[in-house]
Design an enzyme around this catalytic site. Structure first.
Site, PDB file in Angstrom:
ATOM      1  N   HIS A 132       0.830  -1.231  -0.157  1.00 16.43           N
ATOM      2  CA  HIS A 132       0.029   0.052   0.125  1.00 16.43           C
ATOM      3  C   HIS A 132       0.741   1.163  -0.056  1.00 16.43           C
ATOM      4  O   HIS A 132       0.983   2.073   1.263  1.00 16.43           O
ATOM      5  CB  HIS A 132      -1.041   0.037   1.125  1.00 16.43           C
ATOM      6  N   HIS A 136       1.365   1.550  -5.808  1.00 17.97           N
ATOM      7  CA  HIS A 136       0.011   1.005  -5.873  1.00 17.97           C
ATOM      8  C   HIS A 136      -0.936   1.925  -6.188  1.00 17.97           C
ATOM      9  O   HIS A 136      -1.894   1.943  -7.110  1.00 17.97           O
ATOM     10  CB  HIS A 136      -0.411   0.137  -4.690  1.00 17.97           C
ATOM     11  N   ASP A 173      -6.108   5.249  -1.360  1.00 13.83           N
ATOM     12  CA  ASP A 173      -5.395   4.358  -0.051  1.00 13.83           C
ATOM     13  C   ASP A 173      -4.245   5.514   0.748  1.00 13.83           C
ATOM     14  O   ASP A 173      -3.369   4.993   1.435  1.00 13.83           O
ATOM     15  CB  ASP A 173      -4.553   3.345  -0.849  1.00 13.83           C
ATOM     16  N   ASP A 282      -8.672  -1.264  -8.313  1.00 13.25           N
ATOM     17  CA  ASP A 282      -8.240  -1.674  -7.091  1.00 13.25           C
ATOM     18  C   ASP A 282      -7.593  -2.905  -6.940  1.00 13.25           C
ATOM     19  O   ASP A 282      -6.586  -3.123  -6.285  1.00 13.25           O
ATOM     20  CB  ASP A 282      -9.190  -0.983  -5.771  1.00 13.25           C
TER      21      ASP A 282
END
Ligand SMILES: [Zn+2]
Length: 408
Positions: A132, A136, A173, A282
Protein backbone atom coordinates in the site's frame (compact mmCIF):
# COMPACT_ATOMS: atom_id res chain seq x y z
CA UNK A 1 13.83 13.80 -3.40
CA UNK A 2 14.11 16.61 -0.87
CA UNK A 3 11.21 15.71 1.42
CA UNK A 4 11.26 15.64 5.17
CA UNK A 5 11.52 11.97 6.11
CA UNK A 6 9.12 12.44 9.02
CA UNK A 7 5.64 11.07 8.50
CA UNK A 8 2.40 12.33 9.88
CA UNK A 9 -0.65 10.21 10.35
CA UNK A 10 -1.25 6.59 10.70
CA UNK A 11 1.76 4.51 11.56
CA UNK A 12 0.44 1.07 12.36
CA UNK A 13 2.04 0.82 15.77
CA UNK A 14 3.89 4.05 16.53
CA UNK A 15 0.54 5.37 17.70
CA UNK A 16 -0.13 2.35 19.87
CA UNK A 17 1.23 1.86 23.35
CA UNK A 18 1.40 -1.91 23.54
CA UNK A 19 2.06 -1.76 27.31
CA UNK A 20 -1.46 -0.52 27.91
CA UNK A 21 -3.09 -2.63 25.26
CA UNK A 22 -4.18 -5.51 27.46
CA UNK A 23 -5.15 -3.36 30.43
CA UNK A 24 -8.75 -2.30 30.94
CA UNK A 25 -8.08 1.40 30.65
CA UNK A 26 -6.96 2.41 27.18
CA UNK A 27 -7.64 6.08 27.55
CA UNK A 28 -3.96 7.01 27.77
CA UNK A 29 -3.12 4.98 24.69
CA UNK A 30 -5.72 6.85 22.69
CA UNK A 31 -4.60 10.21 23.97
CA UNK A 32 -1.04 9.38 23.11
CA UNK A 33 -1.87 8.56 19.53
CA UNK A 34 -3.99 11.67 19.06
CA UNK A 35 -1.17 13.80 20.41
CA UNK A 36 1.31 12.18 18.10
CA UNK A 37 -1.01 12.78 15.20
CA UNK A 38 -1.35 16.43 16.07
CA UNK A 39 2.35 16.91 16.65
CA UNK A 40 3.27 15.40 13.35
CA UNK A 41 0.65 17.23 11.33
CA UNK A 42 1.84 19.13 8.33
CA UNK A 43 0.65 22.43 9.71
CA UNK A 44 3.15 22.19 12.52
CA UNK A 45 6.11 21.01 10.52
CA UNK A 46 5.73 23.38 7.62
CA UNK A 47 5.42 22.87 3.93
CA UNK A 48 7.83 20.50 2.20
CA UNK A 49 9.79 21.66 -0.80
CA UNK A 50 8.22 21.16 -4.16
CA UNK A 51 9.53 18.10 -5.83
CA UNK A 52 12.78 18.83 -7.69
CA UNK A 53 11.98 16.74 -10.73
CA UNK A 54 14.86 18.31 -12.60
CA UNK A 55 17.32 16.15 -10.64
CA UNK A 56 16.28 13.25 -12.83
CA UNK A 57 18.80 11.99 -15.28
CA UNK A 58 17.79 13.31 -18.69
CA UNK A 59 18.02 9.87 -20.21
CA UNK A 60 15.67 8.41 -17.61
CA UNK A 61 13.32 11.32 -18.07
CA UNK A 62 13.25 10.69 -21.82
CA UNK A 63 12.44 7.02 -21.30
CA UNK A 64 9.68 7.89 -18.81
CA UNK A 65 8.15 10.31 -21.31
CA UNK A 66 8.36 7.60 -23.94
CA UNK A 67 6.50 5.20 -21.66
CA UNK A 68 3.73 7.77 -21.15
CA UNK A 69 2.93 7.56 -24.84
CA UNK A 70 1.58 4.08 -24.08
CA UNK A 71 -0.09 4.97 -20.80
CA UNK A 72 -3.34 3.40 -22.01
CA UNK A 73 -1.74 -0.02 -22.50
CA UNK A 74 -2.80 -2.83 -20.13
CA UNK A 75 0.83 -4.05 -20.15
CA UNK A 76 2.09 -0.72 -18.79
CA UNK A 77 4.96 -1.55 -16.41
CA UNK A 78 4.38 0.76 -13.47
CA UNK A 79 7.42 -0.61 -11.60
CA UNK A 80 9.72 0.38 -14.48
CA UNK A 81 7.98 3.74 -14.78
CA UNK A 82 8.49 4.34 -11.07
CA UNK A 83 12.21 3.60 -11.39
CA UNK A 84 12.56 5.87 -14.42
CA UNK A 85 10.87 8.72 -12.55
CA UNK A 86 12.99 8.20 -9.44
CA UNK A 87 10.02 7.11 -7.33
CA UNK A 88 7.70 9.82 -8.60
CA UNK A 89 5.35 7.67 -10.68
CA UNK A 90 2.19 8.91 -9.00
CA UNK A 91 3.00 12.60 -9.55
CA UNK A 92 4.11 12.11 -13.17
CA UNK A 93 1.32 9.77 -14.19
CA UNK A 94 -1.56 11.70 -12.61
CA UNK A 95 -0.29 15.02 -13.92
CA UNK A 96 0.11 13.56 -17.39
CA UNK A 97 -3.41 12.11 -17.42
CA UNK A 98 -5.08 15.27 -16.09
CA UNK A 99 -3.29 17.17 -18.82
CA UNK A 100 -4.04 14.63 -21.53
CA UNK A 101 -7.77 14.75 -20.76
CA UNK A 102 -7.62 18.56 -20.94
CA UNK A 103 -8.79 18.83 -17.33
CA UNK A 104 -6.13 21.29 -16.19
CA UNK A 105 -7.26 23.77 -18.79
CA UNK A 106 -10.97 23.06 -18.49
CA UNK A 107 -11.09 23.44 -14.71
CA UNK A 108 -8.49 26.23 -14.77
CA UNK A 109 -6.30 24.39 -12.29
CA UNK A 110 -3.37 26.40 -10.99
CA UNK A 111 -0.22 24.50 -12.01
CA UNK A 112 1.68 25.32 -8.82
CA UNK A 113 -1.21 24.25 -6.60
CA UNK A 114 -1.76 21.10 -8.66
CA UNK A 115 1.90 20.14 -8.54
CA UNK A 116 1.97 20.74 -4.80
CA UNK A 117 -1.21 18.71 -4.30
CA UNK A 118 0.16 15.74 -6.26
CA UNK A 119 3.52 15.84 -4.47
CA UNK A 120 1.77 15.92 -1.09
CA UNK A 121 -0.50 13.04 -2.10
CA UNK A 122 2.51 10.98 -3.16
CA UNK A 123 4.37 11.88 0.02
CA UNK A 124 1.47 10.83 2.23
CA UNK A 125 1.70 7.27 0.97
CA UNK A 126 4.09 5.20 3.06
CA UNK A 127 7.09 4.11 1.02
CA UNK A 128 7.95 1.50 3.60
CA UNK A 129 4.70 -0.40 2.97
CA UNK A 130 5.52 -3.28 0.62
CA UNK A 131 2.12 -2.96 -1.08
CA UNK A 132 0.00 0.00 0.00
CA UNK A 133 2.36 2.69 -1.26
CA UNK A 134 2.36 5.36 -3.97
CA UNK A 135 3.22 2.83 -6.69
CA UNK A 136 -0.02 0.94 -5.96
CA UNK A 137 -1.89 4.27 -6.19
CA UNK A 138 -0.19 5.01 -9.52
CA UNK A 139 -1.06 1.52 -10.76
CA UNK A 140 -4.72 1.95 -9.81
CA UNK A 141 -4.77 5.36 -11.52
CA UNK A 142 -3.34 3.83 -14.70
CA UNK A 143 -5.93 1.04 -14.61
CA UNK A 144 -8.67 3.62 -14.03
CA UNK A 145 -7.46 5.46 -17.12
CA UNK A 146 -7.76 2.24 -19.15
CA UNK A 147 -11.36 1.78 -17.94
CA UNK A 148 -12.28 5.42 -18.57
CA UNK A 149 -11.30 4.87 -22.20
CA UNK A 150 -13.62 1.91 -22.63
CA UNK A 151 -16.32 2.85 -25.18
CA UNK A 152 -19.31 2.76 -22.82
CA UNK A 153 -17.61 5.10 -20.36
CA UNK A 154 -15.80 7.28 -22.87
CA UNK A 155 -19.08 8.02 -24.63
CA UNK A 156 -20.97 9.03 -21.53
CA UNK A 157 -18.64 10.35 -18.84
CA UNK A 158 -18.35 14.10 -18.37
CA UNK A 159 -15.05 15.87 -17.75
CA UNK A 160 -16.15 16.27 -14.15
CA UNK A 161 -16.62 12.47 -13.86
CA UNK A 162 -13.15 11.85 -15.32
CA UNK A 163 -11.55 14.36 -12.94
CA UNK A 164 -13.23 12.63 -9.99
CA UNK A 165 -12.29 9.16 -11.22
CA UNK A 166 -8.61 10.02 -11.58
CA UNK A 167 -8.41 11.91 -8.27
CA UNK A 168 -10.19 9.10 -6.43
CA UNK A 169 -7.80 6.53 -7.89
CA UNK A 170 -4.72 8.57 -6.96
CA UNK A 171 -5.88 9.18 -3.37
CA UNK A 172 -7.88 6.00 -2.61
CA UNK A 173 -5.32 4.53 -0.15
CA UNK A 174 -3.80 7.79 1.11
CA UNK A 175 -1.78 7.44 4.32
CA UNK A 176 -2.47 3.69 4.48
CA UNK A 177 -0.73 2.34 7.60
CA UNK A 178 0.09 -1.06 6.05
CA UNK A 179 -2.21 -2.99 8.38
CA UNK A 180 -5.91 -3.80 8.07
CA UNK A 181 -8.98 -2.55 9.89
CA UNK A 182 -9.24 -5.48 12.36
CA UNK A 183 -5.67 -4.72 13.43
CA UNK A 184 -6.50 -1.06 14.04
CA UNK A 185 -9.58 -2.03 16.04
CA UNK A 186 -7.86 -4.59 18.23
CA UNK A 187 -4.95 -2.26 18.98
CA UNK A 188 -7.29 0.64 19.85
CA UNK A 189 -5.71 2.77 17.15
CA UNK A 190 -7.04 6.35 17.12
CA UNK A 191 -8.33 5.90 13.55
CA UNK A 192 -10.64 3.07 14.66
CA UNK A 193 -12.05 5.31 17.41
CA UNK A 194 -12.32 8.28 15.08
CA UNK A 195 -14.36 6.39 12.48
CA UNK A 196 -16.22 4.14 14.96
CA UNK A 197 -14.83 0.91 13.55
CA UNK A 198 -16.62 1.45 10.21
CA UNK A 199 -14.70 1.61 6.91
CA UNK A 200 -11.92 2.97 9.10
CA UNK A 201 -9.21 2.98 6.46
CA UNK A 202 -11.39 4.18 3.59
CA UNK A 203 -12.77 7.04 5.67
CA UNK A 204 -9.24 8.00 6.60
CA UNK A 205 -8.05 7.90 2.97
CA UNK A 206 -10.95 10.12 1.98
CA UNK A 207 -10.57 12.63 4.81
CA UNK A 208 -6.80 12.77 4.16
CA UNK A 209 -7.50 13.57 0.50
CA UNK A 210 -9.96 16.29 1.49
CA UNK A 211 -7.36 17.69 3.89
CA UNK A 212 -4.83 17.97 1.07
CA UNK A 213 -7.38 19.52 -1.31
CA UNK A 214 -8.16 22.20 1.25
CA UNK A 215 -4.55 22.69 2.28
CA UNK A 216 -3.41 23.28 -1.31
CA UNK A 217 -6.60 25.20 -2.24
CA UNK A 218 -6.65 23.30 -5.52
CA UNK A 219 -10.34 24.01 -6.06
CA UNK A 220 -10.61 27.26 -4.11
CA UNK A 221 -11.41 29.15 -7.33
CA UNK A 222 -14.53 27.04 -7.94
CA UNK A 223 -17.93 27.90 -6.43
CA UNK A 224 -18.06 26.52 -2.90
CA UNK A 225 -20.88 24.09 -3.75
CA UNK A 226 -18.72 22.61 -6.54
CA UNK A 227 -15.73 22.00 -4.31
CA UNK A 228 -18.03 20.50 -1.66
CA UNK A 229 -19.54 18.27 -4.32
CA UNK A 230 -16.05 17.13 -5.37
CA UNK A 231 -15.21 16.29 -1.76
CA UNK A 232 -18.47 14.38 -1.24
CA UNK A 233 -18.24 12.39 -4.46
CA UNK A 234 -14.58 11.62 -3.83
CA UNK A 235 -15.71 10.12 -0.52
CA UNK A 236 -18.40 8.02 -2.14
CA UNK A 237 -15.89 6.65 -4.65
CA UNK A 238 -13.16 5.90 -2.10
CA UNK A 239 -15.61 4.31 0.36
CA UNK A 240 -16.71 1.93 -2.42
CA UNK A 241 -13.24 0.33 -2.28
CA UNK A 242 -14.06 -1.19 1.12
CA UNK A 243 -13.99 -4.87 0.14
CA UNK A 244 -16.07 -5.87 3.14
CA UNK A 245 -18.95 -4.16 1.30
CA UNK A 246 -18.22 -5.86 -2.01
CA UNK A 247 -21.39 -8.00 -2.01
CA UNK A 248 -23.53 -4.91 -1.63
CA UNK A 249 -22.03 -3.23 -4.72
CA UNK A 250 -21.84 -6.45 -6.66
CA UNK A 251 -25.50 -7.37 -6.22
CA UNK A 252 -26.55 -3.84 -7.18
CA UNK A 253 -24.38 -4.06 -10.29
CA UNK A 254 -25.79 -7.52 -11.11
CA UNK A 255 -29.38 -6.31 -10.74
CA UNK A 256 -28.73 -3.37 -13.09
CA UNK A 257 -27.18 -5.72 -15.65
CA UNK A 258 -29.97 -8.29 -15.33
CA UNK A 259 -32.59 -5.61 -15.86
CA UNK A 260 -30.49 -3.77 -18.41
CA UNK A 261 -31.47 -0.44 -16.86
CA UNK A 262 -28.14 1.36 -16.48
CA UNK A 263 -28.70 4.72 -18.08
CA UNK A 264 -25.42 6.58 -18.28
CA UNK A 265 -27.23 9.79 -19.10
CA UNK A 266 -28.11 9.90 -15.39
CA UNK A 267 -25.44 11.35 -13.13
CA UNK A 268 -26.21 8.84 -10.37
CA UNK A 269 -25.76 5.87 -12.75
CA UNK A 270 -22.49 7.30 -14.08
CA UNK A 271 -21.30 7.70 -10.51
CA UNK A 272 -22.19 4.08 -9.76
CA UNK A 273 -20.23 2.90 -12.81
CA UNK A 274 -17.27 4.99 -11.65
CA UNK A 275 -17.48 3.27 -8.26
CA UNK A 276 -17.40 -0.14 -9.97
CA UNK A 277 -14.53 0.95 -12.23
CA UNK A 278 -12.50 2.09 -9.21
CA UNK A 279 -13.23 -1.19 -7.41
CA UNK A 280 -11.99 -3.11 -10.46
CA UNK A 281 -8.91 -0.89 -10.79
CA UNK A 282 -8.11 -1.44 -7.12
CA UNK A 283 -8.02 -5.24 -7.31
CA UNK A 284 -6.95 -5.71 -10.93
CA UNK A 285 -3.47 -7.06 -10.07
CA UNK A 286 -4.44 -10.68 -10.86
CA UNK A 287 -5.68 -9.50 -14.30
CA UNK A 288 -2.30 -8.06 -15.32
CA UNK A 289 0.34 -10.00 -17.28
CA UNK A 290 2.07 -12.59 -15.07
CA UNK A 291 5.38 -10.72 -14.65
CA UNK A 292 3.56 -7.68 -13.20
CA UNK A 293 0.87 -9.65 -11.40
CA UNK A 294 3.42 -11.86 -9.66
CA UNK A 295 5.30 -8.87 -8.24
CA UNK A 296 2.08 -7.44 -6.76
CA UNK A 297 1.22 -10.82 -5.25
CA UNK A 298 4.59 -10.99 -3.54
CA UNK A 299 4.28 -7.46 -2.23
CA UNK A 300 0.79 -7.83 -0.79
CA UNK A 301 1.67 -11.12 0.88
CA UNK A 302 4.79 -9.54 2.37
CA UNK A 303 2.57 -6.85 3.89
CA UNK A 304 0.14 -9.45 5.32
CA UNK A 305 2.96 -11.51 6.81
CA UNK A 306 4.51 -8.40 8.29
CA UNK A 307 1.24 -7.67 10.08
CA UNK A 308 1.18 -11.30 11.25
CA UNK A 309 4.69 -10.93 12.63
CA UNK A 310 3.67 -7.85 14.65
CA UNK A 311 0.61 -9.70 15.94
CA UNK A 312 2.76 -12.67 16.93
CA UNK A 313 5.30 -10.46 18.63
CA UNK A 314 2.66 -8.68 20.70
CA UNK A 315 0.67 -11.83 21.43
CA UNK A 316 -2.37 -10.68 19.50
CA UNK A 317 -4.53 -13.12 17.57
CA UNK A 318 -2.96 -13.58 14.13
CA UNK A 319 -5.26 -12.29 11.39
CA UNK A 320 -6.38 -14.66 8.62
CA UNK A 321 -3.81 -14.96 5.80
CA UNK A 322 -1.20 -13.11 7.88
CA UNK A 323 0.51 -16.16 9.36
CA UNK A 324 3.56 -16.90 7.24
CA UNK A 325 3.75 -20.41 8.67
CA UNK A 326 0.19 -21.32 7.68
CA UNK A 327 -0.06 -19.60 4.27
CA UNK A 328 1.90 -19.24 1.05
CA UNK A 329 1.75 -16.58 -1.63
CA UNK A 330 0.04 -19.10 -3.91
CA UNK A 331 -2.65 -20.12 -1.41
CA UNK A 332 -3.41 -16.48 -0.56
CA UNK A 333 -3.64 -15.53 -4.24
CA UNK A 334 -5.80 -18.47 -5.31
CA UNK A 335 -8.33 -17.68 -2.57
CA UNK A 336 -8.35 -13.98 -3.42
CA UNK A 337 -8.83 -14.61 -7.13
CA UNK A 338 -11.60 -17.16 -6.60
CA UNK A 339 -13.72 -15.34 -4.04
CA UNK A 340 -13.06 -11.66 -4.66
CA UNK A 341 -11.58 -10.93 -8.10
CA UNK A 342 -13.43 -13.39 -10.35
CA UNK A 343 -16.96 -12.46 -9.20
CA UNK A 344 -16.28 -8.75 -9.67
CA UNK A 345 -14.71 -9.05 -13.12
CA UNK A 346 -17.39 -11.49 -14.27
CA UNK A 347 -19.92 -8.68 -13.84
CA UNK A 348 -17.61 -6.03 -15.29
CA UNK A 349 -17.27 -8.11 -18.48
CA UNK A 350 -21.06 -8.30 -18.71
CA UNK A 351 -21.14 -4.51 -18.49
CA UNK A 352 -18.24 -3.85 -20.84
CA UNK A 353 -17.47 -6.83 -23.06
CA UNK A 354 -14.45 -5.45 -24.87
CA UNK A 355 -11.04 -6.64 -25.93
CA UNK A 356 -9.56 -5.22 -22.72
CA UNK A 357 -12.07 -7.11 -20.59
CA UNK A 358 -11.32 -10.36 -22.41
CA UNK A 359 -7.58 -9.71 -22.02
CA UNK A 360 -8.05 -9.22 -18.27
CA UNK A 361 -10.05 -12.45 -17.93
CA UNK A 362 -7.40 -14.26 -19.97
CA UNK A 363 -4.61 -13.12 -17.64
CA UNK A 364 -6.73 -13.93 -14.59
CA UNK A 365 -7.17 -17.51 -15.74
CA UNK A 366 -3.51 -17.95 -16.68
CA UNK A 367 -2.23 -16.37 -13.47
CA UNK A 368 -4.46 -18.58 -11.36
CA UNK A 369 -3.21 -21.63 -13.24
CA UNK A 370 0.38 -20.51 -12.64
CA UNK A 371 -0.17 -20.18 -8.89
CA UNK A 372 -1.99 -23.52 -8.86
CA UNK A 373 0.95 -25.17 -10.59
CA UNK A 374 3.26 -23.75 -7.94
CA UNK A 375 1.04 -24.99 -5.14
CA UNK A 376 -0.98 -28.02 -6.30
CA UNK A 377 -2.52 -28.73 -2.88
CA UNK A 378 -3.90 -25.17 -2.54
CA UNK A 379 -5.63 -25.39 -5.90
CA UNK A 380 -7.74 -28.42 -5.01
CA UNK A 381 -10.88 -26.52 -4.13
CA UNK A 382 -10.48 -23.95 -6.85
CA UNK A 383 -9.90 -26.06 -9.92
CA UNK A 384 -13.46 -25.76 -11.14
CA UNK A 385 -13.25 -21.99 -10.70
CA UNK A 386 -10.39 -21.95 -13.10
CA UNK A 387 -12.41 -23.18 -16.03
CA UNK A 388 -15.34 -21.06 -14.97
CA UNK A 389 -13.97 -17.67 -13.97
CA UNK A 390 -17.34 -16.09 -13.34
CA UNK A 391 -18.64 -17.98 -10.35
CA UNK A 392 -20.47 -14.85 -9.53
CA UNK A 393 -23.02 -16.31 -7.18
CA UNK A 394 -20.43 -17.72 -4.84
CA UNK A 395 -20.37 -16.16 -1.40
CA UNK A 396 -16.91 -14.92 -0.58
CA UNK A 397 -15.58 -16.67 2.49
CA UNK A 398 -14.71 -14.53 5.46
CA UNK A 399 -11.11 -15.56 4.88
CA UNK A 400 -11.08 -14.08 1.40
CA UNK A 401 -12.99 -11.01 2.45
CA UNK A 402 -10.56 -10.36 5.17
CA UNK A 403 -7.75 -10.51 2.68
CA UNK A 404 -9.63 -8.36 0.25
CA UNK A 405 -10.13 -5.64 2.79
CA UNK A 406 -6.40 -5.53 3.16
CA UNK A 407 -5.63 -5.62 -0.47
CA UNK A 408 -7.93 -2.79 -1.40
ZN1 LIG B 1 -5.91 0.12 -2.99
Amino acid sequence: VGFEPERRGSHPYLGVDFRTLHSLCNREALLFSFQRHLLSSRLLRGVPHLNPLHILDEDYCGQAKCMLEKVGSWNFDIFLFDRLTNGNSLVFLTFHLLNQYGLIELFQLDMVKLRRFLVLVQEDYHNQNPYHNAVHAADVTQAMHCYLREPKLAQSLTSFDILLGLLAAATHDLDHPGVNQPFLIKTNHYLAALYRNTSVLENHHWRSAVGLLRETELFSHLPVEDSLSIERQLGSLILATDISRQNEYLSRFRTHLDENDLCLGHASHRHFVLQMALKCADICNPCRPWELSKQWSEKVTEEFFHQGDIEKKHKLEISPLCDSEANTIASVQIGFMTYVVEPLFAEWVRFSDTRLSQTMLGHLGLNKASWSALEPEASGSSEEGESEPGRATEEPSSRALSQGSQES
